[in-house]
Design a protein around this motif. Structure first.
Motif, PDB file in Angstrom:
ATOM      1  N   GLY A  35       0.811  -1.207   0.000  1.00 55.81           N
ATOM      2  CA  GLY A  35       0.000   0.000   0.000  1.00 55.81           C
ATOM      3  C   GLY A  35       0.846   1.258   0.000  1.00 55.81           C
ATOM      4  N   GLY A  39       0.797   4.075  -2.802  1.00 56.11           N
ATOM      5  CA  GLY A  39       0.513   5.462  -2.426  1.00 56.11           C
ATOM      6  C   GLY A  39       1.590   6.418  -2.891  1.00 56.11           C
ATOM      7  N   ASN A  61      -4.412   2.631  -2.281  1.00 59.28           N
ATOM      8  CA  ASN A  61      -3.608   2.719  -1.054  1.00 59.28           C
ATOM      9  C   ASN A  61      -4.489   2.604   0.176  1.00 59.28           C
ATOM     10  OD1 ASN A  61      -2.971   4.926   1.175  1.00 59.28           O
ATOM     11  ND2 ASN A  61      -1.020   4.012   0.567  1.00 59.28           N
ATOM     12  N   PHE A  92       2.798   8.323   3.486  1.00 61.47           N
ATOM     13  CA  PHE A  92       1.830   8.564   2.418  1.00 61.47           C
ATOM     14  C   PHE A  92       1.191   9.943   2.566  1.00 61.47           C
ATOM     15  CE2 PHE A  92      -2.799   8.381   1.539  1.00 61.47           C
ATOM     16  CZ  PHE A  92      -2.747   8.404   0.157  1.00 61.47           C
TER      17      PHE A  92
END
Length: 201
Positions: A35, A39, A61, A92
């Motif tokens: 993820g 991202g 994400n 992120f």
């Protein structure tokens, strides 16, 4: 602000998907790191002004961010997994405003102010969690977590809604960023007031 209210709505589906992924041998840490990579690729896409692609990667994400916790609950949550999850989240979060600042130099100041507000919000969040844990406090208002999650005006759901709005309307990045930075500042004040009430003695 809305995270705790959304948990009962989204958790059942996430938990079913997480249980299936766990049976297939997919680890929570793999989902967390995947993820994060997706991202950050979303941030790169935004920096290159591919806003639709950036939006799609932001959504993926967040889906993986929800699934990693569901897989952890279906197996055995670990402190290391909790650590990776929060680090990946903040990496992120700061990457998206910076990407808008790179895409358009006119966005750089509001982007940096928003990043600074994220740092302050994250600092208040983690400091509160450390002291709450020291005092033995516990809550599952945001679902079962690795450490204490304090409620605030600006939480995950609000941040993602803001990122989606920025990607859909990139020309409006600056006013959206300024407004959300203000909400983050109010969150720090709110959390500090909570700390004064709970940690005074």
């Amino acid at each position: 602000m809305f995270d705790a209210k959304l948990r009962p709505v989204i958790d059942p589906s996430l938990n079913r998907a997480g249980a299936w992924l766990a049976r297939e041998g997919i680890s929570a840490n793999l989902l967390t790191l995947s993820g994060l990579a997706i991202g950050l690729l979303g941030a790169v896409a935004i920096a290159m002004e591919h806003y639709a692609l950036g939006l799609a990667l932001i959504v993926i994400n967040r889906l993986l961010d929800g699934l990693d916790g569901a897989v952890a609950r279906a197996t055995k949550p670990t402190d290391l997994g909790g650590y990776f999850d929060i680090v990946a989240d903040f990496a992120f979060y700061v990457s998206i405003p910076l990407a808008f600042g790179i895409a358009d130099p006119a966005n750089l100041l509001p982007a940096l102010v928003l990043v600074a507000s994220f740092v302050l919000t994250g600092t208040s969040f983690l400091a509160f969690a450390v002291i709450a844990a020291k005092r033995g406090a516990d809550t599952e208002a945001h679902g079962k977590k690795s450490f204490f999650y304090s409620t605030g005006l600006a939480e995950g759901a609000e941040t993602i809604a803001v990122f989606i709005a920025m990607a859909l309307f990139p020309a409006w990045f600056a006013p959206i960023a300024w407004a959300y930075a203000g909400l983050c500042a109010l969150t720090v004040i709110q959390r500090s007031a909570m700390a004064i009430r709970q940690f005074r003695e």
